[in-house]
Design a protein around this motif. Structure first.
Motif, PDB file in Angstrom:
ATOM      1  N   LEU A 160      -7.198  -2.349  12.791  1.00 56.61           N
ATOM      2  CA  LEU A 160      -7.118  -2.908  11.012  1.00 56.61           C
ATOM      3  C   LEU A 160      -5.969  -1.762  10.510  1.00 56.61           C
ATOM      4  O   LEU A 160      -4.463  -2.757  10.186  1.00 56.61           O
ATOM      5  CB  LEU A 160      -8.234  -1.930  10.476  1.00 56.61           C
ATOM      6  N   ALA A 161      -5.671  -0.923  11.438  1.00 56.42           N
ATOM      7  CA  ALA A 161      -4.310   0.129  10.711  1.00 56.42           C
ATOM      8  C   ALA A 161      -3.038  -0.919  11.032  1.00 56.42           C
ATOM      9  O   ALA A 161      -2.173  -0.793  10.304  1.00 56.42           O
ATOM     10  CB  ALA A 161      -4.622   1.124  11.156  1.00 56.42           C
ATOM     11  N   THR A 276      -0.762 -13.261  15.936  1.00 53.37           N
ATOM     12  CA  THR A 276      -0.650 -15.028  15.639  1.00 53.37           C
ATOM     13  C   THR A 276      -1.404 -15.344  16.276  1.00 53.37           C
ATOM     14  O   THR A 276      -1.376 -15.518  17.756  1.00 53.37           O
ATOM     15  CB  THR A 276       0.758 -15.228  15.378  1.00 53.37           C
ATOM     16  N   ARG A 277      -2.821 -15.927  16.053  1.00 53.96           N
ATOM     17  CA  ARG A 277      -3.816 -16.537  17.167  1.00 53.96           C
ATOM     18  C   ARG A 277      -3.003 -18.025  16.151  1.00 53.96           C
ATOM     19  O   ARG A 277      -3.398 -18.225  15.131  1.00 53.96           O
ATOM     20  CB  ARG A 277      -5.073 -16.134  16.782  1.00 53.96           C
ATOM     21  N   VAL A 278      -4.068 -19.234  17.184  1.00 57.38           N
ATOM     22  CA  VAL A 278      -3.532 -21.013  16.532  1.00 57.38           C
ATOM     23  C   VAL A 278      -4.684 -21.467  16.820  1.00 57.38           C
ATOM     24  O   VAL A 278      -5.061 -21.258  17.487  1.00 57.38           O
ATOM     25  CB  VAL A 278      -1.785 -20.974  17.610  1.00 57.38           C
ATOM     26  N   LYS A 334      -9.506 -13.517  10.749  1.00 57.56           N
ATOM     27  CA  LYS A 334      -9.220 -12.084  10.910  1.00 57.56           C
ATOM     28  C   LYS A 334      -8.994 -11.200   9.409  1.00 57.56           C
ATOM     29  O   LYS A 334      -8.507 -11.558   8.492  1.00 57.56           O
ATOM     30  CB  LYS A 334      -9.027 -11.008  11.688  1.00 57.56           C
ATOM     31  N   PRO A 335      -9.607 -10.022   9.355  1.00 54.91           N
ATOM     32  CA  PRO A 335      -8.554  -9.347   7.671  1.00 54.91           C
ATOM     33  C   PRO A 335      -8.037  -9.155   8.719  1.00 54.91           C
ATOM     34  O   PRO A 335      -7.582  -8.999   9.284  1.00 54.91           O
ATOM     35  CB  PRO A 335     -10.397  -8.268   7.900  1.00 54.91           C
ATOM     36  N   ASN A 336      -6.772  -8.915   7.025  1.00 60.32           N
ATOM     37  CA  ASN A 336      -5.029  -8.627   6.891  1.00 60.32           C
ATOM     38  C   ASN A 336      -4.619  -9.799   8.495  1.00 60.32           C
ATOM     39  O   ASN A 336      -3.602  -9.667   8.110  1.00 60.32           O
ATOM     40  CB  ASN A 336      -5.519  -7.409   7.750  1.00 60.32           C
TER      41      ASN A 336
END
Length: 422
Positions: A160-161, A276-278, A334-336
């Motif tokens: 997350l960081a 990045t996810r697509v 996802k978060p963030n």
């Protein structure tokens, strides 16, 4: 002439130029172009002992000297962790190495366990803030010093960081031997905590008495901003969903052109499970999930998956496709991650697009609309995030789609860079 050649070589190799340097190298000179916001998580647990805690303080003082702290260069802060964490030095507190070294000398050991995960969560949510001196334009770097091993989990907190824009380095001193590995809360915690397992972001030190030798290798790495690839940028911070019109009016040849357009946009991003996810949805009257976020975490595999999408043919229900995309893709975002939707259509929808588009906008999705030929301008504007001119595009012919690739990438990055950093 020989001496001049040597100086030029060293300057080029190490990117190190300061007005006080006699012979520029990492052993004698700080690096002038090292502009980072650097935080150290120092181990204050009881297991370290007073003598080793003093060695750690000496190490941090030498790092402060080596990086040449200053408002135009690197800024340095320190958090001590044990059972809990405490901020010893904010980024903006001191503007010179001398001041930082003096403050380090006054740090008192707090004691407790080695709760690294809690400390990483703290730096992610609070430490790198404007109030603490985060400059925004400088990379955020956190160096974790660990004696032995953490007493809590670090993988999730570190991920997350990193996704919030923080480059994580681990310096492990006297790690667990074979008889102690059963005590680990999280096996292989370093590999799980850093974004690359190539050794660049992890620095194992065999003993506390060898820690001093790690000063220059560590400084060289944290100042190598070209290799700080783990922080969140406009190219590695997204979940991008392509919503592709597969209606009969498109045709097989034009559909292949649309897929090439999708591939050309995708190619510009850093693709992995932590970058990045697509995902992709094709629609007619019905909808089909071609592939989900994270299904392909390698760029070559992802581009091949795009190429393999089969043309469907049918009607045009763009509104239903947007709702389907929200349910099948963005609900699993996802978060963030920045949620980006790119709708590509060549005609007017048979159903309402305004309500579904408004719903995804409210979910934080940044929507782009790309219309071709008979696409309806009013629908493109409903779909697009405001301002429409930055998120809505129209072209008369499929063969001209390629012209929008650089504009869309530019707008995605410009919008990202204009947002306040964590």
């Amino acid at each position: 002439l020989k001496y001049q050649w040597r100086v030029t070589f060293n300057v080029s190799k190490h990117k190190c130029v300061t007005k006080d340097c006699v012979c520029c190298n990492w052993e004698t000179c700080p690096c002038a172009d090292c502009k980072v916001d650097l935080a150290f998580l120092m181990d204050g647990s009881w297991s370290i002992g007073k003598r080793r805690f003093k060695i750690q303080k000496d190490f941090l003082a030498e790092v402060a000297q080596a990086i040449n702290v200053g408002v135009a260069g690197p800024m340095m802060g320190i958090i001590q962790y044990g059972d809990d964490h405490v901020t010893e030095i904010n980024l903006k507190t001191y503007s010179s190495s001398k001041e930082v070294k003096s403050a380090i000398d006054k740090i008192v050991q707090k004691g407790g366990l080695s709760n690294v995960g809690k400390a990483l969560s703290y730096i992610n949510k609070q430490y790198f803030s404007d109030a603490n001196g985060n400059r925004g334009g400088a990379p955020n770097v956190a160096v974790v010093l660990v004696d032995g091993w953490p007493t809590d989990k670090v993988e999730e907190a570190s991920r997350l960081a990193r996704e919030s824009g923080i480059n994580i380095f681990f310096v492990t001193i006297e790690g667990p031997d074979d008889n102690e590995k059963h005590n680990l809360v999280e096996a292989n915690f370093v590999d799980k905590a850093v974004c690359r397992t190539n050794g660049f972001f992890s620095l194992p030190v065999t003993s506390w008495f060898a820690l001093r030798k790690a000063v220059q290798p560590l400084v060289k790495r944290v100042c190598d901003t070209e290799r700080l690839v783990c922080s969140k940028t406009c190219l590695n911070a997204n979940d991008i969903a392509f919503v592709i019109d597969g209606s009969s009016s498109v045709g097989t040849g034009n559909f292949r052109t649309v897929l090439q357009f999708v591939a050309n946009i995708t190619r510009e991003f850093e693709i992995s499970d932590t970058d990045t996810r697509v995902g992709a949805v094709q629609y007619t009257y019905e909808q089909r999930l071609e592939f989900a976020f994270g299904q392909y975490n390698n760029k070559a595999e992802l581009l091949n998956a795009i190429k393999r999408i089969n043309y469907w043919s049918g009607g045009t229900s763009t509104g239903a496709a947007i709702t389907y995309t929200a349910e099948q893709l963005f609900s699993k975002s996802k978060p963030n991650k920045r949620k980006i939707m790119i709708v590509i259509t060549d005609g007017r929808s048979y159903d309402d697009v305004r309500a579904p588009a408004l719903a995804v906008h409210r979910q934080g999705v940044i929507a782009y609309s790309v219309g071709i030929a008979w696409a309806a301008q009013d629908e493109l504007e409903y779909i697009a995030t405001d301002p429409d001119k930055e998120h809505s595009f129209f072209v008369d012919e499929f063969d001209n789609l390629y012209k929008f690739v650089p504009k869309i990438i530019h707008n995605i990055c410009q919008e990202f860079n204009s947002q306040p950093r964590n």
